[in-house]
Design a protein around this motif. Structure first.
Motif, PDB file in Angstrom:
ATOM      1  N   GLU A   1      30.676  47.275  47.301  1.00 55.02           N
ATOM      2  CA  GLU A   1      31.213  48.635  47.352  1.00 55.02           C
ATOM      3  C   GLU A   1      31.276  49.154  48.786  1.00 55.02           C
ATOM      4  O   GLU A   1      32.243  49.840  49.174  1.00 55.02           O
ATOM      5  CB  GLU A   1      30.381  49.557  46.465  1.00 55.02           C
TER       6      GLU A   1
ATOM      7  N   PRO B   1      36.661  47.701  44.022  1.00 51.28           N
ATOM      8  CA  PRO B   1      35.670  46.751  44.526  1.00 51.28           C
ATOM      9  C   PRO B   1      35.810  45.364  43.894  1.00 51.28           C
ATOM     10  O   PRO B   1      35.610  44.349  44.572  1.00 51.28           O
ATOM     11  CB  PRO B   1      34.338  47.407  44.154  1.00 51.28           C
TER      12      PRO B   1
ATOM     13  N   ASP C   1      33.064  49.044  37.832  1.00 53.39           N
ATOM     14  CA  ASP C   1      34.461  49.479  37.823  1.00 53.39           C
ATOM     15  C   ASP C   1      34.874  50.004  36.461  1.00 53.39           C
ATOM     16  O   ASP C   1      35.720  50.913  36.351  1.00 53.39           O
ATOM     17  CB  ASP C   1      35.381  48.317  38.215  1.00 53.39           C
TER      18      ASP C   1
END
Length: 493
Positions: free
Chosen positions: A472, A108, A186
């Motif tokens: 996302e 993402p 992340d």
């Protein structure tokens, strides 16, 4: 108030009056906005005092409450991430599109890095106080790093200006805070740890803008964050260690150290070695066109630097892929040699197109005749000190800006950054963004609007979390498009 429409962005009506120009004038020169040109070409135009500007900022809260900055609702006609990627591929080098897609599909955060155009749409349709400054346009957490000043010192600052343009200060702070939350996820940070990182970022921005708005204009222009003292600013031990290592590594990123890597181990200037698809050579005709463009670039330097750089001789030119969002854009590296075979200089010619912010500021009518010149001039506004070899040129109908390719550039590693280090570093990057905005325009008005309490801080926390969710969801659509074969992908390069 919501700013923006498909045809362009208009801030509140006071922007078109001399009153607003006077309210911002004492905070530094506005960006290259024709509406304000007359306000900054004479010493005889009076400026308002700081108290007036602060009061003006406070009044803006009645038009756009601070809590409204926390809103995130996609517009009904929001572009689909796959559609906007396909449109952004137009005009790029087709054989590199798979590399670009793969880098964006990797995470993402990779997607967010490569979709400044989509985020420009999003932020331009959200509430904004209407105070314009010089905006970086792509102020995500990865676009801050080290480089060498003209005096040879290593500094840290914003370091990517392809999308720089006059724009709302909130647009930059929205992109920065959203990138922090996405990166935190992340890297495995909890939601509360991400929220704390945003609080550090926005609080540092608010406090630094307030502090700088009280300082003389020239003092603001020279004020910078010293890399040698940066590790002392960080309280997190892991971040201090990373800063030391990253700064030491960046100091080694110079032209002479880069030569063996690009020239197949050679210690003297020779041909750049191909490494397709990442490093490739032009044909003879294109080489001559690029060489002519480099000659014309010399005219954009100051006489001092034109004389120095003009003493080098062109040896080779190759195309070298860089970054994520820039993949597929034309990015050439030129190898030049001085009076000795080991005296080398690498220059980068990077294609410049219209900023993704421009349509939301002034519609379809371009202000800037040369987009490379735009990048250079806005970079010089936003940074305390800039690369003295910045310039621009045109080759084959494509506009470029030119800079040193290796200039002690580097950054703090973001992959696997611990939650504590992320919180600490987020305060540093918020501080740096405030410096850039405050040395251009609007610092007192922004300070008056944000105030001293945490209502604005918490609004950005809500925004960043919601936009991380959106990123996302967009990333999942991109991954599915790759699997379905709609978009090319070439991972591993």
């Amino acid at each position: 108030m919501r700013s923006g429409s498909h045809d362009g962005w208009k801030s509140f009506e006071v922007r078109s009056t001399a009153t607003f120009a006077a309210l911002t004038r004492d905070d530094g020169h506005m960006a290259a906005d024709p509406h304000y040109a007359d306000a900054f070409t004479s010493f005889r135009i009076p400026a308002s005092n700081r108290e007036e500007r602060l009061a003006h900022g406070k009044k803006l809260r009645s038009r756009v409450p601070l809590a409204a900055l926390g809103e995130w609702t996609p517009t009904p006609n929001r572009p689909n991430v796959v559609d906007i990627m396909e449109r952004s591929h137009e005009g790029r080098l087709q054989w590199l599109l798979g590399v670009r897609t793969a880098r964006m599909a990797a995470s993402p955060f990779g997607l967010l890095r490569g979709t400044a155009n989509l985020m420009a749409w999003d932020v331009a349709h959200l509430p904004s106080a209407g105070v314009h400054t010089t905006a970086c346009g792509d102020a995500h957490i990865g676009n801050i790093g080290f480089y060498r000043s003209p005096e040879g010192n290593q500094v840290i600052d914003l370091n990517d200006f392809d999308e720089a343009h006059t724009g709302a200060w909130e647009w930059d702070l929205r992109r920065l805070t959203a990138s922090i939350w996405v990166l935190g996820r992340d890297n495995g940070a909890s939601e509360e740890q991400c929220a704390e990182a945003i609080r550090h970022c926005v609080s540092a921005y608010r406090d630094e803008v307030s502090f700088l708005s009280k300082q003389p204009l020239l003092w603001r222009a020279f004020n910078h964050l010293d890399v040698d003292l940066l590790h002392e600013t960080a309280t997190e031990a892991t971040l201090r260690d990373e800063i030391k290592r990253a700064a030491a590594s960046a100091r080694k990123r110079t032209s002479d150290r880069m030569l063996p890597k690009l020239a197949g181990g050679a210690r003297e200037a020779g041909r750049i070695v191909d490494d397709p698809p990442l490093v490739t050579h032009p044909d003879d005709y294109e080489f001559e066109s690029l060489a002519t463009g480099l000659d014309e670039y010399l005219a954009t330097l100051t006489p001092q630097w034109r004389r120095i750089v003009g003493g080098y001789t062109l040896v080779d030119i190759a195309h070298k892929v860089v970054g994520v969002g820039s993949v597929g854009m034309r990015a050439w590296v030129a190898l030049l040699v001085g009076s000795r075979a080991d005296d080398v200089l690498f220059l980068q010619m990077k294609q410049a197109q219209r900023s993704v912010l421009a349509p939301y500021v002034h519609g379809q009518t371009a202000w800037h005749q040369h987009q490379g010149q735009r990048v250079v001039e806005y970079q010089q506004q936003l940074q305390t000190v800039s690369d003295p070899l910045l310039g621009w040129t045109t080759v084959g109908g494509h506009q470029y800006y030119v800079r040193q390719f290796r200039n002690m550039k580097g950054g703090v590693p973001l992959e696997d950054m611990t939650p504590g280090a992320l919180v600490d570093y987020s305060g540093i990057v918020g501080h740096l963004l405030a410096k850039g905005h405050a040395r251009t325009s609007g610092a007192s008005v922004i300070s008056g609007y944000l105030g001293k309490k945490d209502e604005g801080v918490e609004a950005f926390v809500r925004w960043a979390r919601a936009y991380a969710d959106q990123t996302e969801a967009d990333h999942a659509l991109l991954v599915e498009a790759v699997r379905a074969g709609r978009l090319p992908s070439e991972p591993g390069v």
